[in-house]
Motif scaffolding. Structure first.
Motif, PDB file in Angstrom:
ATOM      1  N   LYS A   1       0.820  -1.211   0.000  1.00  0.00           N
ATOM      2  CA  LYS A   1       0.000   0.000   0.000  1.00  0.00           C
ATOM      3  C   LYS A   1       0.855   1.261   0.000  1.00  0.00           C
ATOM      4  O   LYS A   1       0.419   2.306  -0.488  1.00  0.00           O
ATOM      5  N   ALA A   2       2.067   1.171   0.548  1.00  0.00           N
ATOM      6  CA  ALA A   2       2.950   2.343   0.542  1.00  0.00           C
ATOM      7  C   ALA A   2       3.427   2.696  -0.853  1.00  0.00           C
ATOM      8  O   ALA A   2       3.811   3.844  -1.116  1.00  0.00           O
ATOM      9  N   GLY A   3       3.420   1.727  -1.774  1.00  0.00           N
ATOM     10  CA  GLY A   3       3.812   1.994  -3.154  1.00  0.00           C
ATOM     11  C   GLY A   3       5.291   2.305  -3.281  1.00  0.00           C
ATOM     12  O   GLY A   3       6.136   1.813  -2.525  1.00  0.00           O
ATOM     13  N   SER A   4       5.612   3.155  -4.235  1.00  0.00           N
ATOM     14  CA  SER A   4       7.018   3.492  -4.477  1.00  0.00           C
ATOM     15  C   SER A   4       7.592   4.411  -3.417  1.00  0.00           C
ATOM     16  O   SER A   4       8.815   4.602  -3.359  1.00  0.00           O
ATOM     17  N   ALA A   5       6.739   5.011  -2.554  1.00  0.00           N
ATOM     18  CA  ALA A   5       7.253   5.854  -1.474  1.00  0.00           C
ATOM     19  C   ALA A   5       7.956   5.037  -0.413  1.00  0.00           C
ATOM     20  O   ALA A   5       8.923   5.489   0.201  1.00  0.00           O
ATOM     21  N   GLY A   6       7.480   3.813  -0.168  1.00  0.00           N
ATOM     22  CA  GLY A   6       8.139   2.930   0.771  1.00  0.00           C
ATOM     23  C   GLY A   6       7.760   3.198   2.211  1.00  0.00           C
ATOM     24  O   GLY A   6       6.994   4.114   2.538  1.00  0.00           O
ATOM     25  N   VAL A   7       8.284   2.370   3.094  1.00  0.00           N
ATOM     26  CA  VAL A   7       8.045   2.487   4.530  1.00  0.00           C
ATOM     27  C   VAL A   7       9.339   2.915   5.199  1.00  0.00           C
ATOM     28  O   VAL A   7      10.429   2.585   4.739  1.00  0.00           O
ATOM     29  N   PRO A   8       9.263   3.665   6.296  1.00  0.00           N
ATOM     30  CA  PRO A   8      10.487   4.121   6.960  1.00  0.00           C
ATOM     31  C   PRO A   8      11.235   2.976   7.619  1.00  0.00           C
ATOM     32  O   PRO A   8      10.662   1.944   7.984  1.00  0.00           O
ATOM     33  N   VAL A   9      12.537   3.172   7.766  1.00  0.00           N
ATOM     34  CA  VAL A   9      13.413   2.181   8.387  1.00  0.00           C
ATOM     35  C   VAL A   9      13.847   2.713   9.741  1.00  0.00           C
ATOM     36  O   VAL A   9      14.252   3.877   9.861  1.00  0.00           O
ATOM     37  N   ASN A  10      13.758   1.862  10.752  1.00  0.00           N
ATOM     38  CA  ASN A  10      14.198   2.253  12.089  1.00  0.00           C
ATOM     39  C   ASN A  10      15.715   2.169  12.171  1.00  0.00           C
ATOM     40  O   ASN A  10      16.300   1.118  11.924  1.00  0.00           O
ATOM     41  N   GLY A  11      16.344   3.275  12.500  1.00  0.00           N
ATOM     42  CA  GLY A  11      17.792   3.292  12.597  1.00  0.00           C
ATOM     43  C   GLY A  11      18.440   3.530  11.250  1.00  0.00           C
ATOM     44  O   GLY A  11      17.830   3.991  10.285  1.00  0.00           O
ATOM     45  N   LYS A  12      19.717   3.180  11.164  1.00  0.00           N
ATOM     46  CA  LYS A  12      20.473   3.354   9.943  1.00  0.00           C
ATOM     47  C   LYS A  12      20.133   2.254   8.954  1.00  0.00           C
ATOM     48  O   LYS A  12      19.982   1.087   9.331  1.00  0.00           O
ATOM     49  N   ILE A  13      20.045   2.631   7.699  1.00  0.00           N
ATOM     50  CA  ILE A  13      19.655   1.647   6.689  1.00  0.00           C
ATOM     51  C   ILE A  13      20.754   0.622   6.445  1.00  0.00           C
ATOM     52  O   ILE A  13      20.502  -0.500   6.019  1.00  0.00           O
ATOM     53  N   GLY A  14      21.993   0.983   6.730  1.00  0.00           N
ATOM     54  CA  GLY A  14      23.073   0.012   6.589  1.00  0.00           C
ATOM     55  C   GLY A  14      23.081  -1.032   7.673  1.00  0.00           C
ATOM     56  O   GLY A  14      23.727  -2.069   7.545  1.00  0.00           O
TER      57      GLY A  14
ATOM     58  N   GLY B   1      16.423  13.116   3.901  1.00  0.00           N
ATOM     59  CA  GLY B   1      17.535  12.190   4.034  1.00  0.00           C
ATOM     60  C   GLY B   1      17.222  10.953   4.848  1.00  0.00           C
ATOM     61  O   GLY B   1      18.134  10.161   5.132  1.00  0.00           O
ATOM     62  N   LYS B   2      15.969  10.748   5.235  1.00  0.00           N
ATOM     63  CA  LYS B   2      15.593   9.573   6.017  1.00  0.00           C
ATOM     64  C   LYS B   2      15.419   8.371   5.095  1.00  0.00           C
ATOM     65  O   LYS B   2      14.886   8.489   3.992  1.00  0.00           O
ATOM     66  N   ALA B   3      15.872   7.234   5.579  1.00  0.00           N
ATOM     67  CA  ALA B   3      15.882   6.027   4.747  1.00  0.00           C
ATOM     68  C   ALA B   3      14.507   5.359   4.754  1.00  0.00           C
ATOM     69  O   ALA B   3      13.802   5.343   5.764  1.00  0.00           O
ATOM     70  N   ARG B   4      14.168   4.790   3.614  1.00  0.00           N
ATOM     71  CA  ARG B   4      12.921   4.048   3.444  1.00  0.00           C
ATOM     72  C   ARG B   4      13.206   2.841   2.553  1.00  0.00           C
ATOM     73  O   ARG B   4      14.210   2.806   1.830  1.00  0.00           O
ATOM     74  N   VAL B   5      12.318   1.880   2.592  1.00  0.00           N
ATOM     75  CA  VAL B   5      12.408   0.692   1.746  1.00  0.00           C
ATOM     76  C   VAL B   5      11.080   0.539   1.025  1.00  0.00           C
ATOM     77  O   VAL B   5      10.010   0.577   1.655  1.00  0.00           O
ATOM     78  N   ALA B   6      11.134   0.368  -0.297  1.00  0.00           N
ATOM     79  CA  ALA B   6       9.928   0.284  -1.116  1.00  0.00           C
ATOM     80  C   ALA B   6       9.976  -0.967  -1.968  1.00  0.00           C
ATOM     81  O   ALA B   6      11.039  -1.372  -2.449  1.00  0.00           O
ATOM     82  N   VAL B   7       8.819  -1.593  -2.159  1.00  0.00           N
ATOM     83  CA  VAL B   7       8.669  -2.710  -3.084  1.00  0.00           C
ATOM     84  C   VAL B   7       8.261  -2.131  -4.431  1.00  0.00           C
ATOM     85  O   VAL B   7       7.197  -1.533  -4.570  1.00  0.00           O
ATOM     86  N   ALA B   8       9.110  -2.254  -5.392  1.00  0.00           N
ATOM     87  CA  ALA B   8       8.858  -1.684  -6.711  1.00  0.00           C
ATOM     88  C   ALA B   8       9.372  -2.668  -7.757  1.00  0.00           C
ATOM     89  O   ALA B   8      10.305  -3.430  -7.498  1.00  0.00           O
ATOM     90  N   PRO B   9       8.724  -2.668  -8.921  1.00  0.00           N
ATOM     91  CA  PRO B   9       7.638  -1.832  -9.423  1.00  0.00           C
ATOM     92  C   PRO B   9       6.262  -2.395  -9.068  1.00  0.00           C
ATOM     93  O   PRO B   9       6.145  -3.249  -8.195  1.00  0.00           O
ATOM     94  N   LYS B  10       5.240  -1.919  -9.807  1.00  0.00           N
ATOM     95  CA  LYS B  10       3.858  -2.299  -9.522  1.00  0.00           C
ATOM     96  C   LYS B  10       3.634  -3.793  -9.696  1.00  0.00           C
ATOM     97  O   LYS B  10       2.936  -4.422  -8.896  1.00  0.00           O
ATOM     98  N   LEU B  11       4.223  -4.380 -10.731  1.00  0.00           N
ATOM     99  CA  LEU B  11       4.051  -5.822 -10.937  1.00  0.00           C
ATOM    100  C   LEU B  11       4.640  -6.619  -9.788  1.00  0.00           C
ATOM    101  O   LEU B  11       4.113  -7.683  -9.435  1.00  0.00           O
ATOM    102  N   ALA B  12       5.725  -6.134  -9.192  1.00  0.00           N
ATOM    103  CA  ALA B  12       6.302  -6.826  -8.043  1.00  0.00           C
ATOM    104  C   ALA B  12       5.352  -6.784  -6.859  1.00  0.00           C
ATOM    105  O   ALA B  12       5.171  -7.791  -6.150  1.00  0.00           O
ATOM    106  N   ARG B  13       4.715  -5.645  -6.618  1.00  0.00           N
ATOM    107  CA  ARG B  13       3.755  -5.551  -5.517  1.00  0.00           C
ATOM    108  C   ARG B  13       2.551  -6.450  -5.757  1.00  0.00           C
ATOM    109  O   ARG B  13       2.057  -7.110  -4.827  1.00  0.00           O
ATOM    110  N   SER B  14       2.074  -6.488  -7.002  1.00  0.00           N
ATOM    111  CA  SER B  14       0.921  -7.353  -7.302  1.00  0.00           C
ATOM    112  C   SER B  14       1.276  -8.818  -7.125  1.00  0.00           C
ATOM    113  O   SER B  14       0.488  -9.593  -6.565  1.00  0.00           O
ATOM    114  N   THR B  15       2.454  -9.224  -7.583  1.00  0.00           N
ATOM    115  CA  THR B  15       2.858 -10.626  -7.446  1.00  0.00           C
ATOM    116  C   THR B  15       3.060 -11.003  -5.988  1.00  0.00           C
ATOM    117  O   THR B  15       2.674 -12.098  -5.553  1.00  0.00           O
TER     118      THR B  15
END
Length: 661
Positions: free
Chosen positions: A568-581, A605-619
């Protein structure tokens, strides 16, 4: 032959014979063609369609040109990184790793490699053509753009010869990955050996001496390898890529050995001058300069040392020597050299590739001898999200992302170039299916053009069928006038019924027909995401996540809730707690590792993780639905209730947030 002669004679006789049989068949009321065929003809005419001549196929025309658009923000960041002048001379800022190493990460087909190539062309344009041989920046006040050495790892694997069927390379996946890494490293050496001397302006014997001094100061054992290469030249063994086998250089080699045998730098410089001065067709070196000859000598020296003494590390000596020579050339040139690796995630499949990337980043991040000295810049385009996150945190490298197109931009590309402006429902369905992924939109545009051509071909076949029926009617033996009129009336009635049947149905455009079979038409793309989802389902990190979530029902509920949040977050992604590394979430790590997710950074500059593209989210959503459907009824109802309660609570909190603030 007799049959063809009879048909020609009968056709000529039927055309010359007057009577009802020679009359044309009745047309539909008002001469209106079938609605579907009319739509196809109009669509083909609008799209620069196929001209239908007398043959079945006609002459096909290409679809409208696809615009390879790039993000302005991405191009601006690439342009800043490739700015003219040396990194060490940038005033008003502290030069760090972020100015030397740049990562560009994005899912496959997002246009990251295209954007990098466009940025490189824009940088090289001022120094191209007649201005390619400009003096170094040390002698001019105008800063010059960096030299470039570009390698596409995927193209190097496709161009390299395949391993024999019985070779041990195919015995396991790890050995096959190691074989691929060796091919990429060999192509990388060829890239440095060919592209750097070709673009360099300081190619004299003095420049070659300075580069040799830099390499031998860093790797003293290279002197022994250069001696071995020189001995091979003196025995007519040649030099790969520089001197043909059988060339007589024994007198020159002996003279250089007598004069400079005790000075490795002078000996290497003398051998480079000897190689560059080989006459005629025996010289394979391009360009025939001492610097290019030194690069060829260093590569051969590393290969000979590895064959006699064994590898000192997993990175070949020839690769290390050429990389050091490239950095030495940058210092001598007084001009930065940008090393670009496209699709570098292929190097992450083996331990040798990992060590090579570590060595490459280490050499690039080293400081130069002083202000005004040229240095290396490194651009890595990779689909490995985990490696990009680690580079961001551990190396402090600059990481850019190539995001999907917004809906306004994607619609402006597709309409009216490929879709009619009136087809709003088709566009809505297309956007919900593939989103703004550039490669998927390009594939849909190609399929729409193919559908237009197919419908135009069907219309042509129908017209030719009518012509064949008319010809067959003319070749029949002459019947009575009543029989001829009855046959003509029957044919007209069939045409009338066919026309009424088409009028009652809905007119179907090429895009309508494509949308009905879009999953089958994009089967390859869907299969790729299905393979990634299968790898995600078997990932060890996913098992860790499910075990930490409790029982089977609770674990499945947690998995479905997290996947639903990501989709549901789409290409914007969800925030990551702490450093992304330092991502500790096993679910996000598994998604990043298999390529279903990619890192993002917002404007703050805050890190996020997104499932992209749309076909990946649908699958991914379909896979979770399949898991829920396989559960017992009670567990399935519990999961559905938990998902409904979580979604309703989040909706309530989002609706009350503005009023509370």
């Amino acid at each position: 032959k007799m049959k063809r002669t009879y048909l020609r004679t009968a056709a000529a006789a039927a055309a010359a014979r007057p009577g009802p049989a020679a009359k044309a068949l009745p047309q539909r009321p008002g001469g209106i063609p079938r609605p579907a065929m009319a739509a196809a003809a109009a669509a083909a005419a609008r799209g620069g369609g196929q001209r239908m001549g007398g043959s079945m196929g006609g002459s096909s025309s290409a679809p409208p040109r696809w615009p390879f658009l790039r993000s302005r923000a991405l191009l601006a960041e690439l342009g800043n990184f490739l700015a003219p002048g040396c990194v060490s001379e940038r005033a008003g800022q502290e030069v760090g790793v972020q100015h030397r190493i740049l990562w560009v990460t994005a899912p496959a087909g997002s246009g990251a490699s295209t954007a990098i190539q466009v940025a490189l062309q824009a940088v090289a344009q001022p120094s191209g053509g007649a201005n390619a041989r400009t003096p170094s920046s040390s002698s001019t006040s105008t800063p010059l753009p960096p030299l470039t050495a570009v390698l596409d790892c995927q193209a190097s694997l496709e161009a390299a010869p395949e391993a024999p069927a019985g070779s041990p390379v195919r015995s396991s996946h790890s050995m096959a990955a190691g074989h691929s890494t060796a091919q990429i490293l060999s192509a990388f050496e060829l890239t440095l050996r060919m592209q750097v001397p070709e673009q360099a302006t300081a190619t004299s014997s003095e420049s070659a001496s300075k580069i040799a001094q830099y390499v031998l100061r860093r790797y003293p054992e290279a002197a022994q390898g250069i001696k071995s290469s020189a001995t091979a030249l003196g025995t007519r063994a040649g030099l790969p890529g520089a001197v043909a086998r059988g060339t007589e250089l024994a007198p020159q080699w002996k003279e250089a050995n007598e004069k400079h045998g005790g000075d490795p730098v002078a000996f290497a410089t003398a051998m480079a001058n000897i190689v560059a001065s080989v006459p005629g067709k025996q010289l394979l070196l391009k360009p025939p300069t001492p610097v290019a000859a030194l690069f060829a000598l260093l590569r051969d020296a590393g290969v000979r040392l590895d064959s006699t003494q064994g590898l000192s590390s997993m990175v070949p000596r020839s690769t290390m020597y050429l990389l050091a020579a490239t950095k030495g050339a940058a210092e001598v040139e007084g001009r930065d050299i940008a090393v670009v690796l496209l699709r570098s995630e292929l190097l992450g499949r083996s331990a040798q590739g990992h060590e090579f990337l570590e060595h490459l980043t280490k050499v690039t991040s080293e400081t130069t001898g002083g202000k005004g000295k040229g240095s290396l810049r490194l651009i890595l385009q990779s689909r490995d999200g985990v490696a990009a996150c680690r580079a961001k945190e551990e190396l402090n490298a600059t990481v850019l992302t190539a995001d999907e197109w917004p809906e306004e931009m994607a619609r402006a590309v597709m309409q009216p170039r490929f879709l009619d402006a009136e087809e709003t429902a088709v566009w809505s369905g297309l956007w919900d299916s593939v989103g703004g992924h550039p490669a998927h939109l390009k594939r849909v545009a190609e399929l729409v053009h193919e559908e237009k051509m197919l419908m135009a071909k069907e219309m042509l076949e129908e017209q030719q069928q009518q012509q064949r029926q008319q010809l067959a009617a003319g070749m029949r033996p002459q019947m009575s006038q009543d029989a001829e009129e009855w046959a003509a009336r029957s044919t007209a009635q069939k045409m009338e019924d066919s026309w009424r049947h088409d009028v009652k149905g809905v007119s179907e455009t090429p895009s309508d027909r494509l949308m009905r079979r879009l999953p089958q038409a994009m089967q390859n793309e869907v299969q790729e995401f299905e393979n990634q989802v299968k790898s995600f389902g078997e990932h060890p990190y996913l098992r860790i996540f499910l075990e930490s979530a409790g029982g089977s029902a609770g674990a499945l509920t947690s998995l479905a809730r997290r996947v639903d949040e990501l989709c549901k977050a789409g290409s914007a992604g969800v925030p990551v707690n702490g450093k992304i590394g330092d991502v500790q979430d096993p679910l996000l790590l598994a998604l990043l590792d298999v390529g279903l997710a990619s890192p993002r950074w917002d404007s703050e500059g805050k890190a996020r993780v997104a499932v992209a593209p749309k076909l990946a989210r649908s699958t991914l959503s379909a896979w979770v639905e399949t898991l829920l459907a396989e559960q017992p009824l009670l567990s399935r109802l519990q999961c559905r209730l938990a998902l409904w309660s979580s979604s309703s609570s989040s909706a309530t909190s989002s609706s009350t947030a503005p009023s509370s603030s």
